[in-house]
Write an enzyme that holds these catalytic residues in place. Sequence first.
Site, PDB file in Angstrom:
ATOM      1  N   PRO A   1      -5.693  -4.418   0.818  1.00 35.54           N
ATOM      2  CA  PRO A   1      -5.335  -5.616   1.587  1.00 35.54           C
ATOM      3  C   PRO A   1      -6.308  -5.941   2.714  1.00 35.54           C
ATOM      4  CG  PRO A   1      -3.742  -3.828   1.979  1.00 35.54           C
ATOM      5  CD  PRO A   1      -4.621  -3.394   0.851  1.00 35.54           C
TER       6      PRO A   1
ATOM      7  N   GLN B   1       0.834  -1.202   0.000  1.00 31.96           N
ATOM      8  CA  GLN B   1       0.000   0.000   0.000  1.00 31.96           C
ATOM      9  C   GLN B   1       0.869   1.253   0.000  1.00 31.96           C
ATOM     10  OE1 GLN B   1      -2.229  -1.136   3.483  1.00 31.96           O
ATOM     11  NE2 GLN B   1      -0.327  -1.723   4.499  1.00 31.96           N
TER      12      GLN B   1
ATOM     13  N   ASP C   1       0.522   0.005  13.418  1.00 32.66           N
ATOM     14  CA  ASP C   1       1.033   1.208  14.089  1.00 32.66           C
ATOM     15  C   ASP C   1       1.409   0.942  15.545  1.00 32.66           C
ATOM     16  OD1 ASP C   1      -1.478   1.726  15.733  1.00 32.66           O
ATOM     17  OD2 ASP C   1      -2.296   1.809  13.717  1.00 32.66           O
TER      18      ASP C   1
ATOM     19  N   HIS D   1      -7.988   2.870  20.240  1.00 31.13           N
ATOM     20  CA  HIS D   1      -7.232   1.718  20.750  1.00 31.13           C
ATOM     21  C   HIS D   1      -7.746   1.248  22.110  1.00 31.13           C
ATOM     22  CE1 HIS D   1      -4.126   3.239  17.774  1.00 31.13           C
ATOM     23  NE2 HIS D   1      -4.515   2.061  17.345  1.00 31.13           N
TER      24      HIS D   1
ATOM     25  N   GLU E   1       0.276  -8.977  11.051  1.00 32.59           N
ATOM     26  CA  GLU E   1       0.229  -7.736  10.265  1.00 32.59           C
ATOM     27  C   GLU E   1       0.792  -8.063   8.881  1.00 32.59           C
ATOM     28  OE1 GLU E   1      -0.544  -4.179  10.298  1.00 32.59           O
ATOM     29  OE2 GLU E   1       0.325  -4.486   8.316  1.00 32.59           O
TER      30      GLU E   1
ATOM     31  N   GLY F   1      -3.882 -11.734   7.543  1.00 31.03           N
ATOM     32  CA  GLY F   1      -4.669 -12.213   8.677  1.00 31.03           C
ATOM     33  C   GLY F   1      -5.626 -13.329   8.316  1.00 31.03           C
TER      34      GLY F   1
ATOM     35  N   ASP G   1      -7.850  -5.031  13.752  1.00 28.77           N
ATOM     36  CA  ASP G   1      -7.526  -3.594  13.640  1.00 28.77           C
ATOM     37  C   ASP G   1      -7.040  -3.374  12.215  1.00 28.77           C
ATOM     38  OD1 ASP G   1      -6.694  -0.993  13.942  1.00 28.77           O
ATOM     39  OD2 ASP G   1      -4.979  -1.461  15.201  1.00 28.77           O
ATOM     40  N   SER G   2      -7.996  -3.408  11.299  1.00 31.76           N
ATOM     41  CA  SER G   2      -7.644  -3.456   9.879  1.00 31.76           C
ATOM     42  C   SER G   2      -7.868  -2.114   9.203  1.00 31.76           C
ATOM     43  CB  SER G   2      -8.531  -4.494   9.194  1.00 31.76           C
ATOM     44  OG  SER G   2      -9.857  -4.030   9.207  1.00 31.76           O
TER      45      SER G   2
HETATM   46  N1  SAM Z   1      -7.134   2.282  13.061  1.00 29.69           N
HETATM   47  C1  SAM Z   1      -7.111   2.112  11.661  1.00 29.69           C
HETATM   48  C2  SAM Z   1      -8.450   2.290  11.017  1.00 29.69           C
HETATM   49  O1  SAM Z   1      -9.478   2.219  11.673  1.00 29.69           O
HETATM   50  O2  SAM Z   1      -8.459   2.531   9.824  1.00 29.69           O
HETATM   51  C3  SAM Z   1      -6.402   0.868  11.300  1.00 29.69           C
HETATM   52  C4  SAM Z   1      -4.962   1.090  11.572  1.00 29.69           C
HETATM   53  S1  SAM Z   1      -3.821  -0.184  11.319  1.00 29.69           S
HETATM   54  C5  SAM Z   1      -2.503   0.802  10.683  1.00 29.69           C
HETATM   55  C6  SAM Z   1      -4.401  -1.118   9.922  1.00 29.69           C
HETATM   56  C7  SAM Z   1      -3.398  -2.192   9.552  1.00 29.69           C
HETATM   57  O3  SAM Z   1      -4.047  -3.292   8.949  1.00 29.69           O
HETATM   58  C8  SAM Z   1      -2.313  -1.730   8.568  1.00 29.69           C
HETATM   59  O4  SAM Z   1      -1.080  -1.739   9.205  1.00 29.69           O
HETATM   60  C9  SAM Z   1      -2.403  -2.740   7.441  1.00 29.69           C
HETATM   61  O5  SAM Z   1      -1.154  -3.054   6.882  1.00 29.69           O
HETATM   62  C10 SAM Z   1      -3.047  -3.918   8.147  1.00 29.69           C
HETATM   63  N2  SAM Z   1      -3.716  -4.876   7.236  1.00 29.69           N
HETATM   64  C11 SAM Z   1      -4.480  -4.592   6.158  1.00 29.69           C
HETATM   65  N3  SAM Z   1      -4.904  -5.721   5.587  1.00 29.69           N
HETATM   66  C12 SAM Z   1      -4.401  -6.746   6.322  1.00 29.69           C
HETATM   67  C13 SAM Z   1      -4.487  -8.149   6.212  1.00 29.69           C
HETATM   68  N4  SAM Z   1      -5.180  -8.730   5.232  1.00 29.69           N
HETATM   69  N5  SAM Z   1      -3.848  -8.895   7.139  1.00 29.69           N
HETATM   70  C14 SAM Z   1      -3.146  -8.316   8.147  1.00 29.69           C
HETATM   71  N6  SAM Z   1      -3.020  -6.988   8.286  1.00 29.69           N
HETATM   72  C15 SAM Z   1      -3.640  -6.204   7.389  1.00 29.69           C
END
Ligand code: SAM
Length: 288
Positions: free
Chosen positions: A163, A31, A86, A62, A106, A139, A156-157
């Site tokens: 992705p 991304q 994060d 969080h 992650e 995940g 927390d995606s």
């Molecule tokens: N708090 C945020 C929101 O509500 O939008 C989410 C924050 S956190 C940075 C989201 C994380 O999900 C990212 O680091 C991303 O890389 C991860 N992510 C996205 N798709 C994923 C997947 N299929 N498996 C594991 N992690 C994933």
Amino acid sequence: MTKVWSETLYDAFGQHFNADKVLFESKTAHQHLLIFQNAKFGRVMALDGVVQTTERDEFIYHEMLTHVPIFAHGGVKRVLIVGGGDGGMLREVCRHRSVKSITQVEIDQAVVDMAIQYMPGHSQGAYDDPRLNLVIADGLVFVRDTKEKFDVIISDSTDPIGPGETLFTEGFYANCKRCLNKGGVLVTQNGVAFMQLEEVKTTAKRLAPLYKDWGFYGAAVPTYIGGIMTFAWATDTKALRATSLPVLKRRFKRSKINTRYYNPEIHQAAFALPQYLQESLQSASKAR
Ligand code: SAM
């Protein structure tokens, strides 16, 4: 020079930030990752043009995705965090001394590395916690293949574009159920209900046939614009949602965790949903 950065989440509506200083910008393997400084919100992280987290308001999100399921359960030893690169969710989970093991899955190592470097207040050293097993993987693939079981799963995606899409599928919800210990609970970020109602309804439709107790709770997070952020809640143990105020207060006090948003009263109140949402959820869960 200050540039204006505009979020691209919605058509015809959006939010703008002054990007006083761009600290990191790159296309990772998964991304587009941007971290910049803003006078009002501190450091801001965006993925694929969408705000993920800011230093100023991250605590609301969080704390609510961590402490609500953990205090409702009351005996959590094993936690799975999906996404959350994060590190803010990991930080909050680590504050529970009763938790013995944390797995975080992650997809993007770059988010973890850049958040540690440029937003260290999120993880506050939690990536060094000996209870953590950090897995860099999708995940969905992890929950499909693992033989491990957890008391709480926190998704927390990113939103269901890119992705993060796999983390909103029936397959993901079904495999999470298989990975939950008896009495366990799944919680997920599910977008801002007023703006992303179809996403909330789709989740309701997918959770309803799988879990004996499913629903949503909420909190207003300023930079997730447009209203209340909804968190999905799914478990086979109906009693968890009904955990009484005295019990929540006792658990919270015993934990000695200092919070800035969460408290037992907010915990209970967060499950009260506005009428338009209740009605949408009821009809969505029946429409199969
Ligand atoms: N708090 C945020 C929101 O509500 O939008 C989410 C924050 S956190 C940075 C989201 C994380 O999900 C990212 O680091 C991303 O890389 C991860 N992510 C996205 N798709 C994923 C997947 N299929 N498996 C594991 N992690 C994933």
